[in-house]
Enzyme design. Structure first.
Site, PDB file in Angstrom:
ATOM      1  N   HIS A  23      17.621  44.140  53.833  1.00  0.00           N
ATOM      2  CA  HIS A  23      18.357  42.911  53.488  1.00  0.00           C
ATOM      3  C   HIS A  23      19.874  43.004  53.720  1.00  0.00           C
ATOM      4  CE1 HIS A  23      19.240  44.459  49.473  1.00  0.00           C
ATOM      5  NE2 HIS A  23      18.050  44.260  48.993  1.00  0.00           N
ATOM      6  N   HIS A  63       9.703  46.729  38.415  1.00  0.00           N
ATOM      7  CA  HIS A  63      10.682  45.886  39.107  1.00  0.00           C
ATOM      8  C   HIS A  63       9.951  44.925  40.036  1.00  0.00           C
ATOM      9  CE1 HIS A  63      14.122  44.596  41.313  1.00  0.00           C
ATOM     10  NE2 HIS A  63      14.233  45.595  42.168  1.00  0.00           N
ATOM     11  N   GLU A  77      11.128  43.102  42.652  1.00  0.00           N
ATOM     12  CA  GLU A  77      11.549  42.897  44.050  1.00  0.00           C
ATOM     13  C   GLU A  77      10.434  43.318  45.012  1.00  0.00           C
ATOM     14  OE1 GLU A  77      15.463  44.433  44.941  1.00  0.00           O
ATOM     15  OE2 GLU A  77      15.683  43.058  46.642  1.00  0.00           O
ATOM     16  N   ASP A 135       9.971  44.892  47.715  1.00  0.00           N
ATOM     17  CA  ASP A 135       9.723  46.232  48.261  1.00  0.00           C
ATOM     18  C   ASP A 135       8.860  47.061  47.311  1.00  0.00           C
ATOM     19  OD1 ASP A 135      12.058  45.998  46.703  1.00  0.00           O
ATOM     20  OD2 ASP A 135      12.954  47.802  47.522  1.00  0.00           O
ATOM     21  N   HIS A 142      18.492  46.560  38.760  1.00  0.00           N
ATOM     22  CA  HIS A 142      19.515  45.627  39.191  1.00  0.00           C
ATOM     23  C   HIS A 142      19.038  44.180  39.224  1.00  0.00           C
ATOM     24  CE1 HIS A 142      18.193  45.132  43.572  1.00  0.00           C
ATOM     25  NE2 HIS A 142      17.282  45.836  42.984  1.00  0.00           N
ATOM     26  N   ASP A 195      14.721  51.206  40.804  1.00  0.00           N
ATOM     27  CA  ASP A 195      15.696  51.375  41.890  1.00  0.00           C
ATOM     28  C   ASP A 195      16.879  52.278  41.506  1.00  0.00           C
ATOM     29  OD1 ASP A 195      14.590  50.005  44.046  1.00  0.00           O
ATOM     30  OD2 ASP A 195      15.347  48.068  43.367  1.00  0.00           O
ATOM     31  N   TYR A 211      23.802  53.850  48.366  1.00  0.00           N
ATOM     32  CA  TYR A 211      22.878  53.010  47.609  1.00  0.00           C
ATOM     33  C   TYR A 211      23.593  52.405  46.398  1.00  0.00           C
ATOM     34  CZ  TYR A 211      18.484  51.383  45.696  1.00  0.00           C
ATOM     35  OH  TYR A 211      17.481  50.586  45.225  1.00  0.00           O
ATOM     36  N   HIS A 258      12.993  54.792  45.527  1.00  0.00           N
ATOM     37  CA  HIS A 258      13.340  55.063  46.925  1.00  0.00           C
ATOM     38  C   HIS A 258      13.874  56.486  47.037  1.00  0.00           C
ATOM     39  CE1 HIS A 258      13.207  50.784  48.026  1.00  0.00           C
ATOM     40  NE2 HIS A 258      13.925  50.531  46.952  1.00  0.00           N
TER      41      HIS A 258
HETATM   42 FE   LIG Z   1      15.436  46.197  43.866  1.00  0.00          FE
HETATM   43 FE   LIG Z   2      13.997  48.729  45.753  1.00  0.00          FE
END
Ligand SMILES: [Fe+2]
Ligand SMILES: [Fe+2]
Ligand SMILES: [Zn+2]
Lengths: 53, 397
Positions: free
Chosen positions: B24, B78, B80, B82, B145, B164, B191, B224
């Site tokens: 992104h 989370h 999101e 991903d 986040h 994350d 990051y 990650h």
């Molecule tokens: Fe995220």
């Molecule tokens: Fe992520």
């Protein structure tokens, strides 16, 4: 009545709209929100808000 | 990647995305991973899933350990995509009737993403789930986040599954900090600068709470990159330092240029800054990526921005960087604006307004040069740089 912005996530508390999802009726001034009211988006407490300029 | 046992009965079952280069709008020069963790106890638990398109690999990794149907509980730290993109497929594979644990905001956000009648269990902050010989505690970390973000902590193994937070976009078979070595810190820093910089006030609060609660952490498993098992305290200390944004004895001069005039200015300004003993780096925007520029901004004390004037405006690539930087809310910076111009020269005052809006402590004056800087023009740039260098030294006294 002044709007207040959450410093953490950017949510704006608009007294005209209130926060009905969390039991705050429209027309409630920021100052009159209960002390344990939190930002409906990110959970920040009242002292994390500042007056919108 | 195969399933790897990272602690007795705890497996890393995530996948490597070797080919991603643009996350992104964040440049990922050597790929990333989407981590997921399987805990086999009296109850079998899967923590997080992976990006859509990698479902088969995730299921194959799980199957190396246990039949996916034996998973009793799905935990989503989370929302999101991903980490949730594979949820529909995974829920289908493990059984749609299995409970899906997430935060309150997680339930709201997952419902909005997937519109599925899953059996949500929205946890309270601090709620504990007994899975046999272990217990899992859920810690809400709103805006770290996303509003839905939470950590899952295993007390018995002293493992923090941190979503994350503490992650890095790094693809590799090296699964742990002690295997990959110190190079990982630059990925962790990038990051932090690009994903978390705007939440530093919140991060400091969370770190404080972790310290006060006496939470023992032997291992941090982010969603990650690598797992921090040798020195989890090292990445925690780095987060503490980055969050304070005190700034180092460093200035970056970010600019773009049309006919090399603003470039000449940038390099002369940087040399003036360096002459005051401050590390200085001119960064040409079209030769860099905005996400790498933000990594430099993170620990720079001064951010100097230059643009030529194009059609009475800021050069578009400079606006791109300013917009991106503004959103990430860097704090405690000294700011300065400069640029070469032809006849109208609006860009410099527009940059100043942008940096003021970011609450940068602005140098008293800006610097403009018409057309090509001559020797006197370049001298004024060096002098301007020296002033900035002195301001940095003074601010860090
Ligand atoms: Fe995220
Ligand atoms: Fe992520
Ligand atoms: Zn908020």
């Amino acid at each position: 009545m002044d709007k207040y912005v959450c410093d953490i996530c950017g949510y704006v508390y608009d007294p005209e709209a209130g926060d009905p999802d969390n039991g705050v009726s429209p027309g409630t001034a920021f100052a009159d929100l209960p002390a344990d009211w939190v930002c409906p988006v990110c959970g920040a407490s009242k002292d994390d808000f500042s007056k919108e300029d | 990647m195969n399933a790897v046992e990272i602690a007795k009965g705890v497996y890393s079952v995530g996948v490597i995305d070797w080919n991603i280069r643009d996350f992104h709008g964040y440049s990922v020069e050597n790929g990333s991973t989407y981590n997921a963790f399987l805990i086999v106890d009296e109850k079998v638990v899967l923590i997080d899933t992976v990006k859509k398109g990698f479902e088969d690999q995730l299921l194959a990794n799980i199957a190396q350990v246990i039949d996916p149907k034996k998973i009793d509980i799905m935990i989503s730290n989370h929302t999101e995509m991903d980490h949730s993109g594979s949820l529909p497929r995974i829920m289908h594979a493990i059984g749609e009737d299995k409970p899906l644990y997430c935060s309150k905001m997680g339930q709201k956000n997952l419902s909005e993403h997937f519109k599925q009648p899953w059996k949500y269990h929205a946890v309270e902050n601090g709620e504990t789930l007994d899975i046999g010989s272990r217990s899992l505690t859920f810690l809400e970390t709103r805006m770290l986040h996303w509003p839905d973000s939470m950590f899952t902590y295993c007390k018995e193994d002293k493992i923090l599954f941190s979503s994350d937070a503490f992650g890095q976009h790094y693809a590799g078979f090296e699964l742990f900090d002690d295997v990959v070595g110190h190079t990982i810190m630059s990925h962790a820093k990038k990051y932090f600068a690009n994903i978390l910089m705007l939440y530093t006030a919140k991060i400091l609060k969370v770190l404080e709470q972790v310290r006060e609660s006496g939470l023992e952490i032997d291992m941090i498993c982010p969603d990650h990159g690598i797992i921090w098992r040798k020195e989890p305290e090292k990445i925690i200390a780095a987060y503490d330092k980055w969050s304070r944004q005190a700034g180092e004895k460093k200035a970056i001069v970010v600019y773009d240029t049309m006919w090399h005039s603003t470039q000449k200015m940038a390099e002369a300004i940087a040399s003036g800054i360096a002459a005051e003993g401050v590390f200085a780096k001119p960064v040409h925007i079209r030769s860099s990526h905005r996400s790498d520029i933000m990594t430099e901004v993170l620990d720079a004390k001064a951010v100097v921005v230059g643009s030529p004037t194009l059609n009475n405006n800021i050069f578009p690539t400079v606006s791109d960087v300013l917009t991106y930087m503004k959103g990430l809310k860097p704090k405690n910076k000294i700011g300065a604006a400069f640029g070469s111009y032809g006849w109208s020269g609006e860009s410099v005052k527009l940059i100043r307004a942008e940096l003021e809006a970011m609450k940068f402590d602005m140098m008293a004056s800006d610097l403009r040069v018409q057309y090509v800087p001559d020797d006197a023009g370049l001298e004024s740039c060096v002098a301007f740089g020296r002033e900035i260098g002195r301001a940095v030294n003074k601010a860090l006294e």
